[in-house]
Design a protein around this motif. Structure first.
Motif, short mmCIF file in Angstrom:
data_model
loop_
_atom_site.label_atom_id
_atom_site.label_comp_id
_atom_site.label_asym_id
_atom_site.label_seq_id
_atom_site.Cartn_x
_atom_site.Cartn_y
_atom_site.Cartn_z
N ALA A 40 -6.07 -4.72 -6.91
CA ALA A 40 -5.01 -3.75 -7.14
C ALA A 40 -5.21 -3.07 -8.49
CB ALA A 40 -3.65 -4.43 -7.10
N ASN A 41 -4.85 -1.80 -8.54
CA ASN A 41 -4.94 -1.02 -9.78
C ASN A 41 -3.65 -1.06 -10.59
OD1 ASN A 41 -7.62 -0.06 -9.35
ND2 ASN A 41 -6.80 1.33 -7.80
N LYS A 42 -2.54 -1.43 -9.94
CA LYS A 42 -1.25 -1.46 -10.63
C LYS A 42 -0.56 -2.78 -10.34
CE LYS A 42 3.15 0.92 -11.10
NZ LYS A 42 4.05 1.93 -10.54
N TRP A 43 -0.10 -3.43 -11.40
CA TRP A 43 0.57 -4.73 -11.29
C TRP A 43 1.93 -4.66 -11.98
CZ3 TRP A 43 -1.32 -8.92 -8.65
CH2 TRP A 43 -2.63 -8.81 -8.20
N GLN B 140 -0.09 -2.89 -6.40
CA GLN B 140 -0.19 -1.57 -5.77
C GLN B 140 -1.54 -0.94 -6.11
OE1 GLN B 140 3.70 -0.53 -7.68
NE2 GLN B 140 4.02 0.55 -5.73
N GLY B 141 -1.86 0.17 -5.44
CA GLY B 141 -3.16 0.79 -5.64
C GLY B 141 -4.25 -0.12 -5.13
N LEU B 142 -4.15 -0.50 -3.87
CA LEU B 142 -5.00 -1.54 -3.29
C LEU B 142 -6.37 -1.02 -2.87
CD1 LEU B 142 -2.27 -3.20 -1.04
CD2 LEU B 142 -2.92 -3.81 -3.38
N GLU B 143 -7.37 -1.85 -3.08
CA GLU B 143 -8.75 -1.59 -2.63
C GLU B 143 -9.23 -2.84 -1.90
OE1 GLU B 143 -11.03 -0.93 -6.15
OE2 GLU B 143 -9.93 0.86 -6.72
N ASP C 232 0.83 -1.21 0.00
CA ASP C 232 0.00 0.00 0.00
C ASP C 232 0.87 1.26 0.00
OD1 ASP C 232 0.71 0.59 2.67
OD2 ASP C 232 -1.19 -0.12 3.50
N GLU C 233 0.22 2.41 -0.03
CA GLU C 233 0.94 3.69 -0.14
C GLU C 233 1.78 3.99 1.10
OE1 GLU C 233 -3.11 4.11 1.48
OE2 GLU C 233 -2.41 3.38 -0.47
N PRO D 290 3.81 -3.80 8.33
CA PRO D 290 4.76 -2.92 7.63
C PRO D 290 5.78 -3.76 6.87
CG PRO D 290 4.44 -2.18 9.90
CD PRO D 290 3.76 -3.53 9.77
N PHE D 291 6.06 -3.35 5.63
CA PHE D 291 6.98 -4.13 4.80
C PHE D 291 8.31 -4.33 5.51
CE2 PHE D 291 10.52 -4.43 1.86
CZ PHE D 291 10.20 -5.62 1.24
N GLU D 292 8.83 -3.31 6.17
CA GLU D 292 10.13 -3.44 6.84
C GLU D 292 10.10 -4.55 7.90
OE1 GLU D 292 14.08 -2.98 7.44
OE2 GLU D 292 12.91 -2.09 5.82
N GLN D 293 8.97 -4.72 8.57
CA GLN D 293 8.84 -5.79 9.56
C GLN D 293 8.88 -7.16 8.87
OE1 GLN D 293 5.54 -5.29 12.29
NE2 GLN D 293 5.52 -7.47 12.77
#
Length: 188
Positions: free
Chosen positions: A106-109, A132-135, A57-58, A153-156
């Motif tokens: 997702a709106n972007k792949w 990305q661009g998740l709904e 996500d953003e 969180p991605f970092e986790q």
């Protein structure tokens, strides 16, 4: 005659289908190995592509799917994954799997990578996508799946991979690839 180091050095003398189900087939081959000696080789053929999706996500959160994995007799945290028939567009399979397991669209792949998962014994090909661009929509898990979904969180997630807490190969590869893309500012 010039030697081609990439040419197939194996000679198949016979083959026998040992096992078959809707997902895999196992074949035993009688071979002449690269040293010129007779031997056997077993191959597991996968009837579907392995599809992995790393939703982002953003705010740089992703989603993990937790489930008990029968073959390893252990609980596993993974990115959303599933199978897609070879005849289908892999991206369509990825969209279906993401919705089934997480309820996300997702709106972007972006295709992140292709890899063979265990090429010493099987022909399974995996294709991993970044979504990305998740709904959020309603999840539609299969009846064979007892899933827990968590937003992390991605970092986790990267730290979980780094500590060896996540061992699923598709997840490990996808997370490491995305981490490099983020570090090199290659994410659009």
């Amino acid at each position: 005659m010039e030697h081609n180091p990439e040419a197939n050095p194996w000679k198949i003398t016979s083959e026998q289908n040992i096992y078959d189900n809707p997902w895999i087939g196992v074949t035993e081959y009688q071979v002449i190995n690269p040293s010129g000696n007779p031997g056997i080789y077993g191959k597991v053929h996968f009837k579907n592509l392995a599809i992995g999706i790393i939703p982002l996500d953003e705010d740089l959160n992703t989603y993990l799917v937790g489930q008990y994995r029968f073959p390893t007799d252990s609980y596993s945290w993974e990115i959303p994954e599933g199978g897609g028939p070879h005849v289908d567009d892999p991206l369509d399979s990825a969209k279906r799997e993401l919705l089934e397991e997480t309820g996300l669209k997702a709106n972007k792949w972006t295709e992140l990578q292709r890899m063979h998962l265990s090429n010493s014994v099987c022909d399974e090909l995996s294709i991993v996508y970044l979504a990305q661009g998740l709904e959020q929509h309603e999840a539609e898990p299969e009846d064979t799946e007892q899933l827990i979904i968590k937003k992390v969180p991605f970092e986790q997630v990267y730290q979980m991979v780094d500590r060896g807490e996540i061992t699923d190969s598709v997840t490990v590869a996808a997370v490491l690839k995305l981490k490099i893309m983020l570090m090199e500012n290659k994410l659009h």
